[in-house]
Design a protein around this motif. Structure first.
Motif, PDB file in Angstrom:
ATOM      1  N   LEU A 200       0.925  -1.227   0.035  1.00 47.86           N
ATOM      2  CA  LEU A 200       0.009   0.014   0.105  1.00 47.86           C
ATOM      3  C   LEU A 200       0.711   1.359   0.063  1.00 47.86           C
ATOM      4  CD1 LEU A 200      -2.967   0.921   0.150  1.00 47.86           C
ATOM      5  CD2 LEU A 200      -2.678   1.234   2.612  1.00 47.86           C
ATOM      6  N   GLY A 201       2.161   1.087   0.769  1.00 47.90           N
ATOM      7  CA  GLY A 201       2.973   2.270   0.696  1.00 47.90           C
ATOM      8  C   GLY A 201       3.908   2.329  -0.281  1.00 47.90           C
ATOM      9  N   PHE A 202       4.507   1.170  -0.599  1.00 50.28           N
ATOM     10  CA  PHE A 202       5.569   0.941  -1.302  1.00 50.28           C
ATOM     11  C   PHE A 202       5.443   0.414  -2.789  1.00 50.28           C
ATOM     12  CE2 PHE A 202       7.736  -0.375   2.722  1.00 50.28           C
ATOM     13  CZ  PHE A 202       8.124   0.918   3.074  1.00 50.28           C
ATOM     14  N   GLY A 203       4.224   0.140  -2.902  1.00 50.03           N
ATOM     15  CA  GLY A 203       3.803  -0.515  -4.353  1.00 50.03           C
ATOM     16  C   GLY A 203       4.904  -1.655  -4.754  1.00 50.03           C
ATOM     17  N   ASN A 204       5.287  -1.671  -6.190  1.00 52.56           N
ATOM     18  CA  ASN A 204       6.493  -2.636  -6.417  1.00 52.56           C
ATOM     19  C   ASN A 204       7.833  -2.040  -6.152  1.00 52.56           C
ATOM     20  OD1 ASN A 204       4.960  -4.969  -6.976  1.00 52.56           O
ATOM     21  ND2 ASN A 204       4.211  -3.915  -8.971  1.00 52.56           N
ATOM     22  N   GLY A 205       8.025  -1.276  -5.316  1.00 47.97           N
ATOM     23  CA  GLY A 205       9.506  -0.548  -4.817  1.00 47.97           C
ATOM     24  C   GLY A 205      10.359  -1.619  -4.498  1.00 47.97           C
ATOM     25  N   LEU A 206      11.578  -1.320  -4.095  1.00 52.40           N
ATOM     26  CA  LEU A 206      12.436  -2.395  -3.629  1.00 52.40           C
ATOM     27  C   LEU A 206      12.077  -3.061  -2.462  1.00 52.40           C
ATOM     28  CD1 LEU A 206      16.034  -0.608  -4.374  1.00 52.40           C
ATOM     29  CD2 LEU A 206      14.800  -2.382  -5.619  1.00 52.40           C
ATOM     30  N   PRO A 207      11.416  -2.537  -1.310  1.00 50.82           N
ATOM     31  CA  PRO A 207      11.242  -3.244  -0.362  1.00 50.82           C
ATOM     32  C   PRO A 207      10.252  -4.360  -0.344  1.00 50.82           C
ATOM     33  CG  PRO A 207      11.054  -1.037   0.167  1.00 50.82           C
ATOM     34  CD  PRO A 207      11.314  -1.110  -0.980  1.00 50.82           C
ATOM     35  N   CYS A 208       9.360  -4.331  -1.610  1.00 48.94           N
ATOM     36  CA  CYS A 208       8.199  -5.323  -1.685  1.00 48.94           C
ATOM     37  C   CYS A 208       8.397  -5.986  -3.008  1.00 48.94           C
ATOM     38  CB  CYS A 208       6.737  -4.672  -1.502  1.00 48.94           C
ATOM     39  SG  CYS A 208       6.645  -3.910   0.154  1.00 48.94           S
ATOM     40  N   SER A 209       9.128  -5.668  -3.790  1.00 54.30           N
ATOM     41  CA  SER A 209       9.085  -6.011  -5.351  1.00 54.30           C
ATOM     42  C   SER A 209       9.568  -7.609  -5.478  1.00 54.30           C
ATOM     43  CB  SER A 209       9.952  -5.247  -6.115  1.00 54.30           C
ATOM     44  OG  SER A 209      11.234  -5.065  -5.891  1.00 54.30           O
ATOM     45  N   GLN A 210       8.995  -8.480  -6.499  1.00 55.32           N
ATOM     46  CA  GLN A 210       9.425  -9.558  -6.578  1.00 55.32           C
ATOM     47  C   GLN A 210      11.187  -9.779  -6.793  1.00 55.32           C
ATOM     48  OE1 GLN A 210       6.741 -11.259  -9.369  1.00 55.32           O
ATOM     49  NE2 GLN A 210       5.267 -11.636  -7.992  1.00 55.32           N
ATOM     50  N   HIS A 211      11.797 -10.850  -7.126  1.00 59.08           N
ATOM     51  CA  HIS A 211      13.063 -10.845  -7.022  1.00 59.08           C
ATOM     52  C   HIS A 211      13.434 -10.387  -8.520  1.00 59.08           C
ATOM     53  CE1 HIS A 211      17.077 -12.850  -8.042  1.00 59.08           C
ATOM     54  NE2 HIS A 211      17.285 -12.365  -6.751  1.00 59.08           N
ATOM     55  N   ALA A 212      12.506 -11.013  -9.499  1.00 64.35           N
ATOM     56  CA  ALA A 212      12.709 -10.674 -10.976  1.00 64.35           C
ATOM     57  C   ALA A 212      12.585  -9.109 -11.253  1.00 64.35           C
ATOM     58  CB  ALA A 212      11.853 -11.102 -11.821  1.00 64.35           C
ATOM     59  N   ILE A 213      11.874  -8.360 -10.290  1.00 61.45           N
ATOM     60  CA  ILE A 213      11.924  -7.019 -10.518  1.00 61.45           C
ATOM     61  C   ILE A 213      13.054  -6.108  -9.679  1.00 61.45           C
ATOM     62  CG2 ILE A 213      10.563  -4.739  -9.955  1.00 61.45           C
ATOM     63  CD1 ILE A 213       8.147  -6.339 -10.696  1.00 61.45           C
ATOM     64  N   TRP A 214      13.386  -6.822  -8.386  1.00 64.93           N
ATOM     65  CA  TRP A 214      14.221  -6.222  -7.350  1.00 64.93           C
ATOM     66  C   TRP A 214      15.735  -6.147  -7.840  1.00 64.93           C
ATOM     67  CZ3 TRP A 214      18.106  -8.661  -4.918  1.00 64.93           C
ATOM     68  CH2 TRP A 214      18.698  -7.778  -3.774  1.00 64.93           C
ATOM     69  N   LYS A 215      16.129  -7.285  -8.392  1.00 66.64           N
ATOM     70  CA  LYS A 215      17.552  -7.396  -8.797  1.00 66.64           C
ATOM     71  C   LYS A 215      17.913  -6.582  -9.837  1.00 66.64           C
ATOM     72  CE  LYS A 215      20.975 -10.948 -10.058  1.00 66.64           C
ATOM     73  NZ  LYS A 215      21.263 -12.287 -10.443  1.00 66.64           N
ATOM     74  N   PRO A 216      17.328  -6.340 -10.885  1.00 63.46           N
ATOM     75  CA  PRO A 216      17.714  -5.476 -11.923  1.00 63.46           C
ATOM     76  C   PRO A 216      17.434  -3.862 -11.502  1.00 63.46           C
ATOM     77  CG  PRO A 216      15.783  -6.366 -12.911  1.00 63.46           C
ATOM     78  CD  PRO A 216      16.044  -7.135 -11.575  1.00 63.46           C
ATOM     79  N   ARG A 217      16.615  -3.689 -10.654  1.00 68.27           N
ATOM     80  CA  ARG A 217      16.414  -2.243 -10.212  1.00 68.27           C
ATOM     81  C   ARG A 217      17.287  -1.879  -9.268  1.00 68.27           C
ATOM     82  NH1 ARG A 217      10.148  -0.597  -9.452  1.00 68.27           N
ATOM     83  NH2 ARG A 217       9.719  -1.620 -11.705  1.00 68.27           N
ATOM     84  N   ARG A 218      17.649  -2.724  -8.619  1.00 67.99           N
ATOM     85  CA  ARG A 218      18.828  -2.563  -7.365  1.00 67.99           C
ATOM     86  C   ARG A 218      20.041  -2.335  -8.274  1.00 67.99           C
ATOM     87  NH1 ARG A 218      20.455  -5.129  -1.609  1.00 67.99           N
ATOM     88  NH2 ARG A 218      22.527  -3.918  -1.676  1.00 67.99           N
ATOM     89  N   LYS A 219      20.066  -2.978  -9.011  1.00 63.33           N
ATOM     90  CA  LYS A 219      21.571  -2.702  -9.808  1.00 63.33           C
ATOM     91  C   LYS A 219      21.381  -1.354 -10.474  1.00 63.33           C
ATOM     92  CE  LYS A 219      24.651  -4.798 -13.197  1.00 63.33           C
ATOM     93  NZ  LYS A 219      24.707  -6.013 -14.139  1.00 63.33           N
TER      94      LYS A 219
END
Length: 373
Positions: free
Chosen positions: A120-139
């Motif tokens: 509700l607060g983070f959406g698909n931001g880094l704290p709550c995103s799935q690994h497939a989204i989190w890994k490239p976005r964090r990079k």
């Protein structure tokens, strides 16, 4: 007919609970933890309830923490242990070996169901995103925290730190609750770093300054942790119909409105080429996100807002918690505090108004060790 229906309902409920209890029993044999009675519906929550009913004059969250500390002491020789909230397993890692195994396990990279609450607060931001989204976005985002970028924000750190010191000095009390003040300070710091360039900070904060009465509403992270501790608020239907749930929505709206205003102004500047001067490998976070949104279309506007909200909320909350605990722990050990003072006197001598430089920070070896322990 009604009696038959009621009997069937009871029978189906009993069979469901029996099936869940058998599954929980089989799982509990695989890792350390309390061996629960087959008919124990609540699981380890019974032990937590005992702490909640204790006579200790402590806040609710501290009682929960004490219950977890007691469990850690019980299983301190194990790599990990499992607690059960009803039929939901909660695994706690005790030893570094267990942490290493989890980090190296490909099957454990997805976040658990509890992170759904944060969307509700983070959406698909880094704290709550799935690994497939989190890994490239964090990079992509990591480049915003390069030392070359951080150097540009040292004046902001100095300014906010000096305001914090002034507040404590002017308070005049021997004892003071510091967590709320540090929380507000961290919000101010995060709004300047790493979201926007220092040159644009004053204009944006002046135009979109959050009213003083709404500062506390940004502490949505506290409400999130409060829900985790109160297991009766876990069901969605119950939580969103409680004062805590309604307050959470209100708090998050304040944060989102603030970050949305910042983002829209920056986007307007970007589209009119006012921010193109910051193109390159080393960019502040919002400059980079706007590149990914406006130029390459790798992020939608909602994705952009999710990442900004993640840093504004999660970033400020974790920063505040780290600083608060550092102050608390340093205060508990006068001999450590004395050595820190000696090092500060050596580096800054008697100039208490001197702003810290990168060279000064690099000479604070002892303080660096204290903060990293």
């Amino acid at each position: 007919m009604l009696l038959i229906t009621f009997s069937l309902l009871i029978g189906m409920t009993f069979l469901l609970l029996a099936k869940l209890s058998l599954w929980r029993y089989n799982c509990s044999q695989l890792m350390p933890g309390r061996k629960l009675n087959f008919l124990n519906i609540f699981g380890d929550l019974i032990e937590v309830i005992k702490y909640l009913n204790s006579d200790a004059d402590h806040p609710f969250q501290l009682k929960i923490l004490n219950a977890l500390v007691n469990c850690c002491k019980t299983f301190q020789k194990q790599q990990l242990f499992c607690l059960w909230g009803f039929y939901t397993p909660l695994v706690f890692l005790v030893k570094s070996g267990a942490v290493k195994e989890v980090l190296n396990a490909n099957g454990l990279k997805e976040k658990s169901w509890i992170y759904e609450w944060g969307k509700l607060g983070f959406g698909n931001g880094l704290p709550c995103s799935q690994h497939a989204i989190w890994k490239p976005r964090r990079k992509m985002i990591n480049r915003c925290f390069h030392p070359d970028v951080l150097r540009g924000f040292i004046p902001i750190f100095n300014d906010k730190a000096q305001k914090l010191v002034n507040f404590f000095q002017e308070n005049g009390k021997e004892f003071i609750t510091i967590n709320d003040t540090i929380q507000l300070c961290s919000v101010d710091v995060v709004c300047g770093f790493p979201l926007v360039r220092p040159q644009n900070l004053a204009k944006i904060v002046k135009k979109y300054e959050i009213p003083e009465g709404n500062h506390s509403k940004l502490r949505a992270g506290e409400l999130f942790m409060n829900r985790i501790c109160k297991f009766w608020l876990w069901p969605e239907f119950i939580f969103w119909n409680t004062p805590s749930g309604r307050d959470t929505k209100s708090n998050l709206k304040v944060l989102k409105d603030f970050t949305r205003k910042i983002m829209h102004e920056k986007k307007e500047q970007y589209l009119t080429s006012e921010c193109k001067m910051y193109e390159g490998k080393r960019q502040a976070l919002l400059d980079l996100l706007l590149d990914l949104h406006c130029d390459t279309n790798q992020l939608s506007e909602e994705d952009l807002l999710d990442e900004v909200n993640s840093f504004a909320l999660a970033g400020s909350d974790t920063t505040a918690s780290t600083v608060t605990w550092a102050f608390y722990m340093i205060g508990l050990f006068p001999e450590i505090q004395k050595k820190i003072h000696q090092e500060l006197d050596r580096v800054f001598e008697k100039d208490i108004d001197k702003e810290a430089t990168e060279d000064d920070l690099n000479q604070l070896f002892y303080l660096d060790c204290v903060l990293k322990v």
